[in-house]
Scaffold this active site. Structure first.
Site, short mmCIF file in Angstrom:
data_model
loop_
_atom_site.label_atom_id
_atom_site.label_comp_id
_atom_site.label_asym_id
_atom_site.label_seq_id
_atom_site.Cartn_x
_atom_site.Cartn_y
_atom_site.Cartn_z
N CYS A 158 -13.81 7.60 2.80
CA CYS A 158 -12.79 8.36 3.85
C CYS A 158 -11.62 9.28 3.21
O CYS A 158 -11.95 10.31 3.71
CB CYS A 158 -12.14 7.19 4.65
SG CYS A 158 -13.12 6.29 5.53
N VAL A 169 -17.40 0.80 9.71
CA VAL A 169 -16.34 0.71 10.88
C VAL A 169 -17.07 -0.02 12.05
O VAL A 169 -16.55 -0.80 12.75
CB VAL A 169 -15.98 2.28 11.25
CG1 VAL A 169 -15.24 2.07 12.64
CG2 VAL A 169 -15.14 2.73 10.17
N LEU A 210 1.42 3.84 -3.65
CA LEU A 210 2.17 4.51 -4.73
C LEU A 210 1.69 3.61 -6.11
O LEU A 210 2.46 3.54 -6.89
CB LEU A 210 3.48 4.28 -4.60
CG LEU A 210 4.46 4.93 -3.65
CD1 LEU A 210 5.70 5.00 -3.33
CD2 LEU A 210 4.36 6.58 -3.73
N LYS A 228 -12.83 0.27 -4.69
CA LYS A 228 -11.49 -0.27 -4.88
C LYS A 228 -11.94 -1.88 -4.61
O LYS A 228 -13.05 -2.23 -4.54
CB LYS A 228 -10.77 0.01 -3.67
CG LYS A 228 -11.20 -0.14 -2.32
CD LYS A 228 -10.14 -0.07 -1.22
CE LYS A 228 -10.43 -0.97 -0.02
NZ LYS A 228 -9.64 -0.99 1.17
N ARG A 250 -19.17 4.57 -3.00
CA ARG A 250 -18.93 6.01 -2.61
C ARG A 250 -17.74 6.72 -3.40
O ARG A 250 -16.83 6.10 -2.89
CB ARG A 250 -19.26 5.92 -1.18
CG ARG A 250 -20.78 5.68 -0.67
CD ARG A 250 -20.81 5.69 0.84
NE ARG A 250 -19.87 4.77 1.56
CZ ARG A 250 -19.60 4.44 2.77
NH1 ARG A 250 -20.50 5.11 3.64
NH2 ARG A 250 -18.87 3.65 3.29
N ALA A 282 -0.19 3.95 -9.06
CA ALA A 282 -0.99 5.03 -10.04
C ALA A 282 -2.12 4.65 -10.59
O ALA A 282 -2.35 3.37 -10.87
CB ALA A 282 0.22 5.64 -11.07
C1 UDX Z 1 -8.66 4.40 3.96
C2 UDX Z 1 -7.54 4.17 4.93
O1 UDX Z 1 -6.57 3.42 4.10
C3 UDX Z 1 -7.77 3.61 6.23
O2 UDX Z 1 -6.85 3.62 7.12
C4 UDX Z 1 -8.86 4.36 6.84
O3 UDX Z 1 -9.44 3.86 8.06
C5 UDX Z 1 -10.03 4.71 5.78
O4 UDX Z 1 -9.65 5.20 4.76
P1 UDX Z 1 -10.20 2.65 2.63
O5 UDX Z 1 -10.98 3.84 2.23
O6 UDX Z 1 -10.79 1.48 2.85
O7 UDX Z 1 -9.17 3.11 3.70
O8 UDX Z 1 -9.53 2.52 1.32
P2 UDX Z 1 -7.87 2.39 0.86
O9 UDX Z 1 -7.47 1.00 0.73
O10 UDX Z 1 -7.17 3.17 1.67
O11 UDX Z 1 -8.01 2.98 -0.72
C6 UDX Z 1 -8.39 4.45 -0.93
C7 UDX Z 1 -8.57 4.77 -2.25
O12 UDX Z 1 -7.18 4.98 -2.76
C8 UDX Z 1 -9.02 3.55 -3.35
O13 UDX Z 1 -10.08 4.43 -4.33
C9 UDX Z 1 -7.91 3.02 -3.87
O14 UDX Z 1 -8.26 2.43 -5.28
C10 UDX Z 1 -7.08 4.24 -3.97
N1 UDX Z 1 -5.58 3.76 -3.96
C11 UDX Z 1 -5.02 3.18 -3.23
C12 UDX Z 1 -4.96 4.15 -5.23
O15 UDX Z 1 -5.38 4.83 -6.01
N2 UDX Z 1 -3.51 3.82 -5.09
C13 UDX Z 1 -2.87 3.13 -4.05
O16 UDX Z 1 -1.78 3.09 -3.99
C14 UDX Z 1 -3.66 2.98 -3.10
#
Ligand code: UDX
Length: 478
Positions: free
Chosen positions: A299, A45, A289, A359, A366, A291
């Protein structure tokens, strides 16, 4: 639209009156961007925030107590992968951005201090705020004029009040027992997403600022006034809760669709189309959404637990969120079960794993569900051939003792060589564009288990794969 700035609140008491006299010059320095900004904590951040501010013309100290990190930044090297970050670092290093390991100096020179330090979780799920407290104490000891302290780290409600109280306690004038200098505390939660952090900073959906003084509001409006997005001004605790509530709500969406996926698997329906169908309703929305094997990262899991803990502390039973977390925990087990039922015995099977980051777009592993899958398979004695476009250099080279073999491969093709199954664990868009005919040729058995629903079942089946995904029927079974 931004509201016009109203007159500064007159600080109370004779000692603080002097500060009121200087308020005009503080605002003058802010408006002309002469005022310095310190960003404390150069993580995922803090660093993008600092560079984003430098790109807007501010002079920013990027502070971190970890010296090797500062040395790396001073050499123009980004400490983690984030699209465009290193380019921006090279552009502003020594111009608007100054990496520094001396927190005291940075605080003394700055008028605005952003706190972006880590808030890791304790075993109870509670946020560990010791880094925030350390920074607050350092601020107290270096208050040489008016400062606005802005908490950007994700923190539980009322942390801003604790920062304020801590600074007052430690900044007491020894003779008179009074605070002799003036400051405000604001909360400005960060919503950036890793992998698209710079875009999130340049074009945010919204900026939320929690303030309890007109001065804090005036400065934040100057900092964010040029962004074309709504600026929501709230009270301090409200802003803090907005961050936790946003992350918890998004986690809830993911766990919800994952449960729908399980139902689709049992009934033979298609979760992607269900997501599309419900997402067309603007009250629901299509995003988050997708899956799969569940959410991870620094976070969502941590903030969800911290929000549950906070609710518990205040006597509110937020069991809805406990279920969101439990569903997410089960995703990996369910996925491994899927692999097991396709391969039968896992011991001594060779399995290719594509994607290790939590992701796409990041090298961050982490709380990565991908790693949890890899570790579970290793524990069952499988031989893993793993690939990730960015995360591999940061991972431990050897699997835990007693587990199967783990090899990191230079390419997805090398990972696929001789494999009896290939798993997609992170939805890197590049994986969609692989030469899947070649992968098919490389593999011992053409079994493809897609934990992120990245590929099209019909296409993969046409190419000769036995293709299994999450909540979507096999090709020809619709
Ligand atoms: C998240 C929030 O989106 C952001 O606003 C905040 O500031 C920090 O936390 P981030 O951790 O970078 O951001 O990742 P994000 O893109 O939100 O994805 C989080 C996790 O959810 C990932 O493991 C991703 O693969 C998973 N995910 C996301 C799903 O499984 N399905 C989805 O539809 C979206």
């Amino acid at each position: 639209m931004l509201q016009p700035v109203s007159a500064p609140v007159s600080p109370e008491g004779p000692v603080l009156q002097a500060a009121a006299d200087t308020w005009g010059s503080v605002m003058e320095q802010i408006r002309s961007k002469q005022a310095r900004i310190a960003v404390v904590g150069m993580g995922h951040v803090g660093l993008p925030t600092a560079l984003g501010l430098a790109a807007q013309g501010w002079r920013v100290f990027g502070v971190d107590s970890y010296l090797p990190l500062i040395s790396l930044l001073q050499a123009g090297k980004a400490p983690f992968y984030e699209l465009g970050l290193e380019g921006l670092l090279l552009e502003y290093l020594g111009k608007g951005f100054f990496p520094l390991d001396n927190l005291n100096q940075a605080i003394r020179e700055a008028t605005v201090v952003f706190l972006c330090v880590g808030t890791p979780q304790k075993s109870s799920g509670e946020a560990d705020l010791s880094q925030v407290e350390t920074a607050a104490r350092a601020i107290a000891q270096n208050l040489n004029g008016y400062k606005l302290i802005i908490e950007k780290s994700t923190v539980p409600a009322i942390t801003a009040q604790w920062i304020d109280r801590t600074i007052r306690r430690f900044a007491r004038n020894e003779q008179q027992g009074k605070v002799t200098v003036d400051f405000d505390v604001a909360s400005n939660p960060e919503f950036l997403q890793e992998g698209v952090a710079l875009q999130s900073i340049r074009q945010p959906d919204r900026v939320v600022c929690g303030v309890d003084s007109e001065r804090a509001r005036a400065i934040l409006e100057e900092i964010y006034g040029s962004l074309r997005c709504p600026l929501l001004i709230t009270g301090l605790s409200t802003a803090e809760i907005i961050k936790h509530a946003a992350n918890s709500f998004l986690s809830m969406k993911i766990s919800f669709i994952n449960m729908v996926a399980d139902l689709c698997d049992s009934i033979g329906a298609d979760v992607s189309q269900v997501a599309e169908g419900i997402g067309m309703d603007p009250r629901i929305g299509r995003r988050f959404l997708q899956a799969g094997i569940g959410f991870g990262g620094y976070c969502f899991p941590k903030d969800l637990r911290a929000f549950i803990f906070l609710a518990q502390e205040y006597g509110v039973d937020f069991s809805l969120l406990k279920e969101v977390e439990a569903i997410n925990q089960r995703r990996v087990e369910l996925f491994v079960k899927k692999v097991r039922s396709a391969l039968w015995v896992l011991r001594d099977k060779t399995i290719a794993a594509l994607g290790l980051a939590f992701k796409p777009g990041t090298d961050d592993t982490r709380e990565s569900p991908s790693l949890r899958v890899v570790n579970a398979l290793l524990q069952e004695g499988a031989t893993l051939r793993a690939h990730d476009p960015k995360a591999m250099p940061l991972l431990p080279k050897a699997p835990p003792p007693g587990a199967g073999h783990l090899t990191y491969c230079d390419s997805p093709y090398a990972a696929a060589a001789g494999a009896q199954a290939l798993l997609i664990l992170t939805d890197w868009p590049d994986y969609r564009r692989l030469d899947w005919q070649r992968i098919h040729r490389e593999m011992d058995l053409p079994l493809l288990v897609d934990g992120r629903n990245l590929l099209d079942p019909e296409t993969m089946s046409r190419l000769g794969f036995e293709y299994i995904s999450v909540g979507r029927p096999k090709a020809g079974a619709r």
